[in-house]
Design a protein around this motif. Structure first.
Motif, PDB file in Angstrom:
ATOM      1  N   LEU A 113      55.228  -6.249  51.005  1.00  0.00           N
ATOM      2  CA  LEU A 113      55.833  -5.987  49.703  1.00  0.00           C
ATOM      3  C   LEU A 113      57.329  -5.745  49.837  1.00  0.00           C
ATOM      4  O   LEU A 113      58.135  -6.269  49.056  1.00  0.00           O
ATOM      5  N   TYR A 114      57.706  -4.966  50.847  1.00  0.00           N
ATOM      6  CA  TYR A 114      59.132  -4.692  51.065  1.00  0.00           C
ATOM      7  C   TYR A 114      59.871  -5.971  51.442  1.00  0.00           C
ATOM      8  O   TYR A 114      60.968  -6.241  50.930  1.00  0.00           O
ATOM      9  N   GLN A 115      59.277  -6.751  52.332  1.00  0.00           N
ATOM     10  CA  GLN A 115      59.944  -7.950  52.814  1.00  0.00           C
ATOM     11  C   GLN A 115      60.166  -8.975  51.701  1.00  0.00           C
ATOM     12  O   GLN A 115      61.206  -9.618  51.626  1.00  0.00           O
ATOM     13  N   ASN A 116      59.197  -9.128  50.822  1.00  0.00           N
ATOM     14  CA  ASN A 116      59.243 -10.201  49.829  1.00  0.00           C
ATOM     15  C   ASN A 116      59.938  -9.815  48.524  1.00  0.00           C
ATOM     16  O   ASN A 116      60.462 -10.705  47.837  1.00  0.00           O
ATOM     17  N   THR A 117      59.941  -8.531  48.160  1.00  0.00           N
ATOM     18  CA  THR A 117      60.467  -8.175  46.842  1.00  0.00           C
ATOM     19  C   THR A 117      61.469  -7.033  46.836  1.00  0.00           C
ATOM     20  O   THR A 117      62.233  -6.896  45.880  1.00  0.00           O
ATOM     21  N   LEU A 118      61.505  -6.194  47.865  1.00  0.00           N
ATOM     22  CA  LEU A 118      62.279  -4.954  47.777  1.00  0.00           C
ATOM     23  C   LEU A 118      63.415  -4.842  48.786  1.00  0.00           C
ATOM     24  O   LEU A 118      64.216  -3.900  48.695  1.00  0.00           O
ATOM     25  N   LYS A 119      63.516  -5.759  49.731  1.00  0.00           N
ATOM     26  CA  LYS A 119      64.443  -5.556  50.844  1.00  0.00           C
ATOM     27  C   LYS A 119      65.914  -5.611  50.435  1.00  0.00           C
ATOM     28  O   LYS A 119      66.769  -5.102  51.170  1.00  0.00           O
ATOM     29  N   ASN A 120      66.228  -6.204  49.300  1.00  0.00           N
ATOM     30  CA  ASN A 120      67.624  -6.317  48.873  1.00  0.00           C
ATOM     31  C   ASN A 120      68.039  -5.245  47.874  1.00  0.00           C
ATOM     32  O   ASN A 120      69.173  -5.260  47.392  1.00  0.00           O
ATOM     33  N   HIS A 121      67.143  -4.318  47.533  1.00  0.00           N
ATOM     34  CA  HIS A 121      67.480  -3.264  46.584  1.00  0.00           C
ATOM     35  C   HIS A 121      68.341  -2.190  47.261  1.00  0.00           C
ATOM     36  O   HIS A 121      68.173  -1.913  48.454  1.00  0.00           O
TER      37      HIS A 121
END
Length: 447
Positions: free
Chosen positions: A271-279
């Motif tokens: 989940l972090y890798q695909n949707t949250l890593k750039n936040h």
């Protein structure tokens, strides 16, 4: 009339064929998607093996996949039952001892410093891998064979096993950090020759980095956010395995519950890798901390047996609780790891990253011991769990406090530098005292 019926029948057949074709297409795309994910993982391993060295890739897989992922996952429940059933200790004592077992992780800077400045036979990494493996295997083998051990030597062997995993973790972290800087490899005899002089510059750079407000402020947040999340897991473990009014889970059920938690952690990483890593760090930590507070309420519902009022079986509820909690915990942990990697100055990546991870371990240790104090104060014992719900409530309230400390975390996103230019820029040879000697070389000779 007959013609109209024939036309309608043909249209119906066409719709059925289109629907069947759509289902087959969906199935094929799902199958290709799963195979694509597996293939991409294999391609990633092959690419890293070609670009770096196969021994480095195998080292990462061994340490993170086997030593930490598999063995630590299996040993968690084993150690808990060992302290509970073999030594008959109280939950508050178990909480204290579990913290003691993690002491080798607190002194990670020491292991990192050894790998940076004390080469063995000309090698700075390989001998420590061998030593860590032997230490872990021998200590766990003695612990499994010897019967009737006193709690003191038992704890020493458990600490030795934990030290083996910690040393291997520090060593592979140093290799990863060095490789991230894309330095060319140097001969092992040069590492031995320049190790002492480079360590002097490394220590000076470390002190300069720690004094920077962009470094110590995130470190304070990382420690407090972990320490204030009081760990009372041992009290919960005793309750749902022994309490007459509790779920009375079997050992097999507990093992399967922990496996679900591991799956939750895996999903959190994806989940972090695909949707949250750039936040941005601060925004993501705020959201995950709020979810961390909310997930803690699931334990309160379970202890108060409110799940039975909602007609949700204990096992199903705790599986959901474990999966969700570990997923949120992993998503909450990932930005802290990214932030830690960005705080490392060039040339001392292994030592400084180990220092940051040691701060995290001190936070976890503090959390564990605070949990033991809370359980002892509330008289939560092997057979008395009347106040366990109060301990869970206190823990959940304390989880709110890190939200008010988010001002310590930089507003930047993971794609931006954190260290100031004065610290992060590469210095010349005379200033860094031979910092090029920290470069990565393969774990085995390529010749």
């Amino acid at each position: 009339m007959a013609e109209e019926e024939a036309v309608a029948e043909n249209l119906l057949h066409q719709d059925e064929e289109e629907e069947e074709s759509h289902k087959n297409s969906n199935y094929k795309s799902q199958k290709e998607g799963m195979l694509g994910i597996i293939k991409s993982g294999v391609n990633l391993i092959n690419m890293l093996s070609d670009e770096l060295h196969w021994s480095f890739v195998m080292g990462v897989i061994t340490v993170y996949g086997i030593s930490q992922g598999l063995s630590m996952g299996l040993s968690r429940a084993t150690i808990q039952y060992y302290l509970k059933d073999e030594h008959k200790i109280q939950p508050s004592q178990a909480q204290l001892f579990m913290g003691i077992v993690r002491l080798p992780w607190v002194v990670k800077p020491f292991w990192g410093l050894l790998t940076d400045v004390l080469p063995i036979f000309g090698f700075r990494r390989r001998p420590y891998f061998i030593f860590a493996g032997c230490l872990g295997v021998i200590s766990m083998l003695i612990l499994s064979i010897a019967s009737g051990l006193h709690v003191v030597p038992a704890m020493l062997f458990l600490m030795a096993g934990s030290a083996g995993v910690a040393i291997a973790d520090v060593t592979i972290d140093a290799c990863i950090a060095e490789n991230s800087c894309s330095h060319p490899s140097l001969a092992s005899d040069m590492q031995s020759l320049c190790g002492l002089s480079s360590s002097t510059g490394a220590l000076a750079a470390m002190w300069a980095t720690i004094k920077c407000r962009h470094v110590w402020r995130p470190c304070v947040y990382m420690y407090l956010s972990l320490a204030l999340g009081v760990n009372i897991h041992e009290g919960l473990f005793y309750w749902y395995t022994d309490a007459q009014g509790g779920p009375l889970f079997s050992k097999e059920a507990v093992g399967s519950i922990y496996a679900i938690g591991a799956l939750g952690s895996l999903f959190g990483v994806l989940l972090y890798q695909n949707t949250l890593k750039n936040h941005p760090f601060r925004d993501l930590l705020l959201c995950t901390q709020l979810l961390h507070v909310a997930s803690g309420m699931l334990d309160l519902i379970l202890v108060l047996r409110l799940n039975l009022v909602l007609f949700i079986p204990d096992y199903l509820f705790i599986v959901i609780d474990e999966g969700v909690s570990h997923m949120i915990g992993r998503v909450r942990w990932m930005p802290l790891l990214v932030l830690s990697s960005k705080l490392c100055p060039p040339g001392i990546e292994g030592t400084f990253f180990a220092l940051l991870m040691s701060i995290d371990q001190v936070g976890l240790l503090t959390s564990s011991w605070l949990g033991g104090i809370v359980l002892h104060t509330l008289h939560v014992t092997r057979t008395e769990f009347d106040n366990l719900w109060i301990a869970v409530l206190i823990r959940n309230i304390l989880r709110i406090t890190p939200i008010f400390l988010l001002f310590l975390v930089p507003r930047s996103d993971p794609n931006s530098p954190v260290l100031s230019l004065e610290i992060s820029k590469t210095k010349d040879d005379s200033e860094m005292l031979g910092s090029e000697n920290h470069e990565l070389f393969p774990l085995v000779d390529s010749s």
